[in-house]
Each structure stands twice: as structure tokens, then as C-alpha cells.
Design an enzyme around this catalytic site. Sequence first.
Site, short mmCIF file in Angstrom:
data_model
loop_
_atom_site.label_atom_id
_atom_site.label_comp_id
_atom_site.label_asym_id
_atom_site.label_seq_id
_atom_site.Cartn_x
_atom_site.Cartn_y
_atom_site.Cartn_z
N CYS A 111 0.68 -1.23 0.09
CA CYS A 111 -0.22 0.04 -0.05
C CYS A 111 0.61 1.51 0.53
O CYS A 111 0.15 2.26 0.19
CB CYS A 111 -0.79 0.06 1.28
SG CYS A 111 -2.28 -0.96 1.15
N HIS A 247 -3.62 7.74 2.18
CA HIS A 247 -3.31 5.75 1.73
C HIS A 247 -5.19 5.36 2.40
O HIS A 247 -5.69 6.20 3.59
CB HIS A 247 -2.70 5.13 1.86
CG HIS A 247 -2.96 4.03 2.22
ND1 HIS A 247 -3.31 3.25 0.43
CD2 HIS A 247 -3.27 2.74 3.03
CE1 HIS A 247 -4.17 1.69 0.54
NE2 HIS A 247 -4.17 1.57 2.30
N ASN A 277 -9.81 -0.17 -0.33
CA ASN A 277 -8.77 0.42 -0.22
C ASN A 277 -7.49 -0.33 -1.36
O ASN A 277 -8.05 -1.79 -1.82
CB ASN A 277 -7.38 -0.57 1.13
CG ASN A 277 -6.57 -0.65 0.85
OD1 ASN A 277 -5.77 -0.32 0.55
ND2 ASN A 277 -6.07 -1.10 1.84
N1 COA Z 1 -18.87 -7.07 9.25
C1 COA Z 1 -19.28 -8.25 10.55
N2 COA Z 1 -18.38 -7.96 10.95
C2 COA Z 1 -16.86 -7.95 11.20
C3 COA Z 1 -17.28 -8.88 10.15
C4 COA Z 1 -17.66 -7.70 8.86
N3 COA Z 1 -17.00 -7.26 7.46
N4 COA Z 1 -15.40 -7.81 9.97
C5 COA Z 1 -15.25 -8.36 11.30
N5 COA Z 1 -16.20 -8.26 12.79
C6 COA Z 1 -16.42 -8.71 13.70
C7 COA Z 1 -15.33 -9.83 14.12
O1 COA Z 1 -15.06 -11.11 13.70
C8 COA Z 1 -15.23 -9.50 15.45
O2 COA Z 1 -16.31 -10.33 16.04
P1 COA Z 1 -15.65 -10.95 17.96
O3 COA Z 1 -15.83 -9.60 18.97
O4 COA Z 1 -16.91 -11.33 17.35
O5 COA Z 1 -14.66 -11.40 17.28
C9 COA Z 1 -15.36 -7.70 15.51
O6 COA Z 1 -15.88 -7.71 14.01
C10 COA Z 1 -14.75 -6.89 15.39
O7 COA Z 1 -13.66 -6.90 15.15
P2 COA Z 1 -12.22 -6.03 14.88
O8 COA Z 1 -11.43 -6.74 13.90
O9 COA Z 1 -12.47 -5.80 16.10
O10 COA Z 1 -12.43 -4.36 13.91
P3 COA Z 1 -12.21 -3.31 13.54
O11 COA Z 1 -13.63 -2.68 13.85
O12 COA Z 1 -10.99 -3.42 14.47
O13 COA Z 1 -12.79 -3.41 12.27
C11 COA Z 1 -10.93 -3.77 10.56
C12 COA Z 1 -12.37 -4.48 12.40
C13 COA Z 1 -10.29 -5.26 9.28
C14 COA Z 1 -12.26 -2.89 10.25
C15 COA Z 1 -10.18 -2.76 11.13
O14 COA Z 1 -9.37 -3.58 11.89
C16 COA Z 1 -9.05 -2.28 10.17
O15 COA Z 1 -9.68 -1.52 9.18
N6 COA Z 1 -7.79 -2.53 10.21
C17 COA Z 1 -6.66 -1.75 9.17
C18 COA Z 1 -6.06 -2.70 7.90
C19 COA Z 1 -5.98 -2.20 7.00
O16 COA Z 1 -5.99 -0.63 6.82
N7 COA Z 1 -5.46 -2.60 6.44
C20 COA Z 1 -4.57 -2.22 5.23
C21 COA Z 1 -3.23 -1.61 5.96
S1 COA Z 1 -2.89 -1.27 4.18
#
Ligand code: COA
Length: 330
Positions: A111, A247, A277
Amino acid sequence: MGVITGTGSYAPARIMTNDEFAAYLETSDAWIRERTGIRERRIAAPEEATSDLAVSAGLKALESAGLEAVSLDGILLATATPDLLFPSTACLVQARLGADKAFAFDLNAVCSGFVYAMSVAKSMIESRAARRLLVIGSEVMSRALDWSDRGTCILFGDGAGAVVVEASEAASKGLETFRLRADGRYWDMIHVPGGGSRRSGEESSPFIRMKGGETFKMAVRSLQESVMEVLSSSGVSPSEIDLLVPHQANIRIIDALATRLGLPPEKVMVNIDRYGNTSAASVPVALDEAVRSGRISEGSRVLLTAFGAGVTWGSGLLTWEAETQKRSRS
Ligand code: COA
């Protein structure tokens, strides 16, 4: 001094909405919008590959610069989803564009790839290794997704963005300060296990694996440090920035960064709602949209910043002097 003289981008025609995920996964449009800011993303057609997207974006950038591909000295293509393991996607693009005098290579910082490539372009211009470069970020992330993993498949999309960078004697400003960083100890924070030369140990899945929560925290911290490093070494304060082009990984990451820098929404470019993304394509697509919508104009001070797998991150400060350079050329 290196100056951007043209921008272009390309998005595949197929729009995939959040509701399409909700139809087969335990997720919802509301969850995806609230937790990521994404409403829809583009998905490449089966016959489209990274080089096809790159050629379309590259042609638009050349057109806006008023140049022919044959006048290019080189093509730098940032991608983590190349057409083939080798040769480089940049070489495929070079042939398709008819950039007969250009060298061409790929650069993979995932990224952060476009910010890395711009820093390399700046150095090549300043060292007089080249006078005219096409820098592209292009990705078909949809081919690297496990469509049953709701933690990753909802986040990514396909696209390409490109800029023409030229050496300028006329412009007093242009690509100013770039700072790049990496920390490979966190290689497994976001990675694709399969497709490379390592065969032992981990299963060789060709799909993205990601530790979402850890990535989120590290991205916010690293982006802030990187931006502050570039600003302080340039003697520029956050309030002097006209537009931050970050980004587009998660709207909450962008908002946290903007809050820490004290930047109001009108100074932050956001298009994650429409593309998700797109990895290395994300910054150049946002930059192109900012230019075409008039949010960047002659003299604007623009800050690029990105964080990605590796982990890698980096930022770059530039002043928009496209017209000055184009006038001096004619
Ligand atoms: N729909 C519904 N629930 C979801 C989900 C989805 N698409 N994806 C994850 N969950 C759930 C998880 O399983 C978790 O459930 P649990 O509590 O029963 O285990 C709950 O939501 C919370 O998960 P969490 O990972 O804490 O959510 P979050 O608020 O951190 O959001 C991301 C998850 C992936 C959106 C977030 O962490 C994120 O954007 N991270 C950065 C990713 C990124 O930028 N990557 C590229 C870098 S270049």
C-alpha cells in the site's frame, strides 16, 4: 526539481456494493460503512489484469501532461499484484504504451508503493538519471482475496492511478521532501503466504491474511510520525498544508490522522467510500481526483502519506507547479 505535470486514473466498470457481501457473509452494509467508511468498490473484469488498468491510467496521465509515451525516459510501476511473477508488469505496460525509449521496473511496497515510487522518481530526476518519468500505482486486489474472510474481503478494491514527473528548471518548487520507512519484523501483519519461493511451514494460500486490529493501531501511529517528520524537516506546519492525500485504508484511520494533525475535513482527500483500499493505486487515484475536481491547483501544498504491508510507510510533501512546467516546455 521534479514536478508532476499530469495525472490520470482508471477504475474498472464493475461496482460491488456492501449488500452483495451481506447476501452471503455474516456482515452488513451498516457495519462495513461504520467500521471502514466503504460503500462500494470496483472489481476488475475476468479478462482485466494489473497492466490493463495501468495502461488506461498511464494514457490519461500522459494526455493531461500533453505528452507522448515515446518521450518517456522511464516507467516506475508500484504493485503487489503483478500480472505475472516475471517479467515485471512495468515492461508489459512499456510495450503497450509504445514507450520505446523508456526503462521500466516494478516496485513492491504494497500500500505504500506509490509513495515509495515517487520518492525514487524524485531521486532519479535530481540525480539526472532521467528527465521524464511515468509513475503508476496499479492493483487487482480482488484476485488476492479470500471471499469467505469477512475481515479482509470487504476492505479491498481494484484500480490504477498515474502521474507524469518531469525535471524542471522553470518551477521553483515541486517534489520537495520524501521520507520512507520499513519494519520487516511485522511482515506477517498483512501478508499473502503463497505464490513466492518459500514453500516450507505455512500453508501456501494465495490470499491476504491480516491482523486487522494491530494493523489499524500501527497505521495511525506510523502515519502521524511520518507526516510530522516530513513537515518538520521541511519547516512546514500542518496548518500550512492545503490538502492531505492519504492512503485510503479505513476512514477511521484517516480521521484519526486528520484529528492528530488538526486538519479540517476540507483539507483531507477522501474517496474510500467509492473504491475501498486499492493498495498502491489508492494515493494516485485520490490525487488525480483531487486535481480534476479543483481541490489541487497551481501553488497548492500537498502531502501524500501511506502505510502498508511489509510493514512499510512513508510521506511526501510537494507543491503543485504543473502549469509553470508545461508553459516552460512549449
Ligand atoms: N462484518 C461484520 N463483523 C465483522 C466484519 C465484517 N465485515 N469483520 C470483522 N468483524 C467482526 C470481528 O469478527 C469481530 O467479531 P468478534 O468480536 O465476535 O470477534 C468484530 O467484528 C470486531 O472486530 P475488530 O477486528 O475489532 O473490528 P474493527 O473495528 O477493528 O474493524 C477492520 C476491523 C479490519 C475493519 C479494522 O481493524 C481495520 O480496518 N484495520 C486496518 C486494516 C488495514 O488498514 N489494512 C490495510 C493496511 S494498508
